[in-house]
Design a protein around this motif. Structure first.
Motif, PDB file in Angstrom:
ATOM      1  N   THR A 129     -35.734 -15.925 -20.558  1.00 33.62           N
ATOM      2  CA  THR A 129     -36.289 -15.086 -21.621  1.00 33.62           C
ATOM      3  C   THR A 129     -35.231 -14.927 -22.716  1.00 33.62           C
ATOM      4  O   THR A 129     -34.037 -15.164 -22.504  1.00 33.62           O
ATOM      5  CB  THR A 129     -36.635 -13.684 -21.091  1.00 33.62           C
ATOM      6  OG1 THR A 129     -35.439 -13.080 -20.590  1.00 33.62           O
ATOM      7  CG2 THR A 129     -37.697 -13.741 -20.000  1.00 33.62           C
ATOM      8  N   LEU A 173     -40.409  -7.375 -27.895  1.00 34.28           N
ATOM      9  CA  LEU A 173     -39.792  -7.211 -26.576  1.00 34.28           C
ATOM     10  C   LEU A 173     -39.173  -8.534 -26.150  1.00 34.28           C
ATOM     11  O   LEU A 173     -39.875  -9.504 -25.894  1.00 34.28           O
ATOM     12  CB  LEU A 173     -40.848  -6.770 -25.560  1.00 34.28           C
ATOM     13  CG  LEU A 173     -41.556  -5.452 -25.881  1.00 34.28           C
ATOM     14  CD1 LEU A 173     -42.634  -5.155 -24.837  1.00 34.28           C
ATOM     15  CD2 LEU A 173     -40.555  -4.307 -25.955  1.00 34.28           C
ATOM     16  N   CYS A 200     -37.843  -9.284 -23.406  1.00 32.80           N
ATOM     17  CA  CYS A 200     -38.058  -9.653 -21.997  1.00 32.80           C
ATOM     18  C   CYS A 200     -39.350 -10.427 -21.793  1.00 32.80           C
ATOM     19  O   CYS A 200     -39.542 -11.049 -20.758  1.00 32.80           O
ATOM     20  CB  CYS A 200     -38.041  -8.420 -21.091  1.00 32.80           C
ATOM     21  SG  CYS A 200     -39.504  -7.377 -21.202  1.00 32.80           S
ATOM     22  N   LEU A 201     -40.276 -10.354 -22.760  1.00 30.42           N
ATOM     23  CA  LEU A 201     -41.537 -11.082 -22.613  1.00 30.42           C
ATOM     24  C   LEU A 201     -41.592 -12.306 -23.535  1.00 30.42           C
ATOM     25  O   LEU A 201     -42.648 -12.915 -23.715  1.00 30.42           O
ATOM     26  CB  LEU A 201     -42.736 -10.171 -22.910  1.00 30.42           C
ATOM     27  CG  LEU A 201     -43.027  -9.082 -21.869  1.00 30.42           C
ATOM     28  CD1 LEU A 201     -44.304  -8.339 -22.222  1.00 30.42           C
ATOM     29  CD2 LEU A 201     -43.121  -9.662 -20.467  1.00 30.42           C
ATOM     30  N   ALA A 202     -40.449 -12.653 -24.136  1.00 33.80           N
ATOM     31  CA  ALA A 202     -40.399 -13.817 -25.019  1.00 33.80           C
ATOM     32  C   ALA A 202     -39.602 -14.916 -24.321  1.00 33.80           C
ATOM     33  O   ALA A 202     -38.479 -14.675 -23.873  1.00 33.80           O
ATOM     34  CB  ALA A 202     -39.735 -13.442 -26.334  1.00 33.80           C
ATOM     35  N   LEU A 203     -40.184 -16.089 -24.196  1.00 29.46           N
ATOM     36  CA  LEU A 203     -39.425 -17.212 -23.651  1.00 29.46           C
ATOM     37  C   LEU A 203     -38.498 -17.718 -24.753  1.00 29.46           C
ATOM     38  O   LEU A 203     -38.942 -17.964 -25.880  1.00 29.46           O
ATOM     39  CB  LEU A 203     -40.364 -18.340 -23.209  1.00 29.46           C
ATOM     40  CG  LEU A 203     -41.249 -18.062 -21.984  1.00 29.46           C
ATOM     41  CD1 LEU A 203     -42.161 -19.249 -21.717  1.00 29.46           C
ATOM     42  CD2 LEU A 203     -40.406 -17.735 -20.749  1.00 29.46           C
TER      43      LEU A 203
END
Ligand SMILES: Cc1cc2nc3c(=O)[nH]c(=O)nc-3n(C[C@H](O)[C@H](O)[C@H](O)COP(=O)(O)OP(=O)(O)OC[C@H]3O[C@@H](n4cnc5c(N)ncnc54)[C@H](O)[C@@H]3O)c2cc1C
Ligand code: FES
Ligand code: FES
Lengths: 177, 337
Positions: A23, A59, A61-64
């Motif tokens: 992430t 966010l 943490c939710l992005a690759l």
């Protein structure tokens, strides 16, 4: 599986090879040595990992990382470029808007994004009239900051800090109304 | 997380071809649901095909007075669009009631309606779930059912071991508004384009709870059209939840009064799909929208409702709650007139 990407982080161009599963949050913290965004939940629920992604709060943490090749990222660390505090950072200090500080970098990036959204006239679900320009009332700020949880519950001071940074004066330390 | 390959095709046709020919491939939009599922092990793809930068990120006026929303338009951009706020307030309100500022900046028009259920058992790979693991059973029956369905379910106490049992709800707020607006979904598949009326996009569990929608593997949403509404049309979205912000709906209501004696009602949080209250709409056609009439129409709509018992007290509270929420929403719309 590895992929090579480039990111501009707090104004500095970086190239790195990441596993496709990485992430943006892990790339920043573990690979680029920027511990400013925090890992609270790692599931999009707490806001501690909030950064400005191509200008908008998001966010990490939710992005690759691989899906954001070429992106420009600003962390709370980068907001104080040159050592001078960003007005939102200064307001958090003035209003004593934190306790342990773990959620604070996320709160600050979120507040910077929020103030920009308000300047653009974007409504929220607390905006009484969808056609009118939104203000920085307590209800507006609380609603717009609801994605940033604070385990220490510093909310009563966070709202006035955001109001102060937005030029709305705020409503006195500790009252939160 | 299971390793996967990543691809960013050059165009929509290549993206569709790539996913259609690889059974283990999935599309990636804003990633706010898919990346969570990759971490939880709920999604275990071989290949992730990024479509976020492939479809349009614009909202354009259609000749008939409607709007076309590109699949890459974010939830935040769409809610802020002047035309949406003025002409389709039900959609702006639904979007703004969902998730948070950060999430709405990431979530896309294509991804939002295709987000998967928030059923805790679906998200927990250690429990049986027919939606995640077809044939494994349904842990939700008799479990925590507060967030589960009351309409379109197989029965009051469905057989938890049967392969078709699923009492999950669809979590999207946006989808409830789009169902009430009779939006049209542009779908690109390997065989070409087709249009799916939004109320027909999602399905009931029937014999295959693993399928949320009528889309086939490899079919991509490229845009969503909002049909025009007459100048005097009114619409609103109302969401009831456990907290004032940042919570999924227990129940929600999208109401559209186009001004031709019709009313369109869609309900969220009550079924496996956004639930068009067709029976209530039929009863109310041409009738004055008095509280009494709306309450009666909703009573008829809800005669088929099946409250689920549960260790958390069950979800029977949703029956009066959704009825009252519809009454309040329509009353407020009538006051606006
Ligand atoms: C903490 C939290 C709270 C939330 N609260 C709410 C809420 O209150 N209300 C609400 O409505 N939502 C809520 N959400 C969900 C959020 O709105 C969705 O995750 C988001 O809209 C999904 O959009 P996306 O673009 O990120 O989809 P992705 O995660 O990228 O994709 C979702 C699914 O759609 C598929 N897909 C993506 N784009 C396309 C396309 N163009 N064509 C075909 N398939 C596609 C993907 O393969 C995947 O299966 C919440 C999410 C979180 C994490
Ligand atoms: S760590 Fe990203 S939202 Fe909690
Ligand atoms: S200051 Fe401790 S979590 Fe917010």
């Amino acid at each position: 599986m590895d992929a090579e990407i480039s990111l501009t982080v707090d104004g500095v161009p970086r190239r790195l090879t990441v596993d496709t599963r990485t992430t943006l949050l892990d790339a920043l913290r573990e690979r680029l040595g920027n511990p400013s965004p925090k890992k609270g939940c790692d599931h999009g629920q707490c806001g501690a990992c909030t950064v400005l992604l191509d200008g908008d709060r998001a966010l990490s943490c939710l992005a690759l990382a691989v899906a954001h090749d070429g992106a420009e990222i600003t962390t709370a660390d980068g907001l104080a470029a040159g050592g001078e505090l960003h007005p939102v950072q200064q307001a958090f200090i003035d209003r004593d808007a934190f306790q342990c500080g773990y959620c604070t970098p996320g709160q600050i990036c979120s507040a910077v994004g929020l103030l920009d959204e308000v300047r653009r006239g974007w409504p929220s679900s607390a905006t009484p009239d969808l056609g009118a320009a939104p203000d920085l009332s307590h209800a507006e700020v609380a609603e717009r900051m609801s994605g940033n949880l604070c385990r220490c519950a510093a909310y009563v001071n966070i709202v006035p800090a955001v109001q102060q940074a937005g030029g709305a004066g705020g409503s006195g330390r500790g009252t939160g109304r | 997380m299971k390793p996967f390959s990543y691809a960013r095709p050059a165009d929509v046709a290549e993206a569709v071809r790539t996913v259609a020919t690889e059974p283990g491939a999935v599309f990636l939009g804003g990633g706010t649901n898919l990346v969570d599922h990759l971490k939880l092990g709920v999604a275990r793809p071989e290949l992730v095909v990024d479509v976020r930068r492939l479809t349009s990120r614009a909202v354009v006026d259609l000749e008939d007075g409607g709007l076309r929303i590109g699949a890459a338009v974010t939830n935040a951009e769409l809610a802020a669009d002047r035309r949406v706020r003025e002409r389709y307030p039900v959609l702006a309100q639904a979007l703004l009631s969902g998730a948070t500022g950060q999430l709405r900046n990431m979530a896309t028009t294509g991804g939002n309606p295709l987000q998967r259920t928030r059923c805790v058992y679906f998200q927990d790979v250690t429990t049986a779930c027919n939606k995640r693991e077809p044939g494994s059973g349904c842990t939700a029956v008799g479990g925590s059912t507060r967030n589960h369905a009351i309409l379109g379910t197989p029965g009051v106490l469905p057989d938890p071991t049967a392969a078709e049992t699923c009492i999950a709800t669809h979590p999207s707020d946006m989808a409830v508004a789009l169902a009430a607006l009779d939006a049209l979904v542009h779908v690109q598949g390997p065989a070409g384009e087709r249009l799916v009326p939004f109320p027909e996009l999602h399905r009931l569990p029937d014999d295959d709870p693993s399928r949320d929608t009528v889309l086939e593997h490899g079919e991509l949403i490229t845009a969503i059209d909002l049909p025009p509404l007459a100048a005097g049309a009114r619409s609103a979205y109302r969401k009831v939840r456990d907290r004032a912000s940042y919570a999924f709906a227990l129940v929600s209501v999208a109401a559209v009064v186009p001004g031709d004696g019709e009313i369109r009602l869609a309900l969220g949080g009550v079924a496996h799909k956004p639930w068009r209250a067709r029976r209530a709409e039929e009863i109310l056609r041409g009738a004055p929208l008095t509280e009494h009439a709306v309450r009666g129409a909703m009573e008829a709509e809800l005669t088929a409702a099946q409250p689920q018992p549960g260790v958390d007290g069950g979800n029977g509270f949703k029956i009066p709650l959704v009825q009252r929420t519809v009454v309040a929403t329509v009353r407020d719309l009538a006051l606006e007139a």
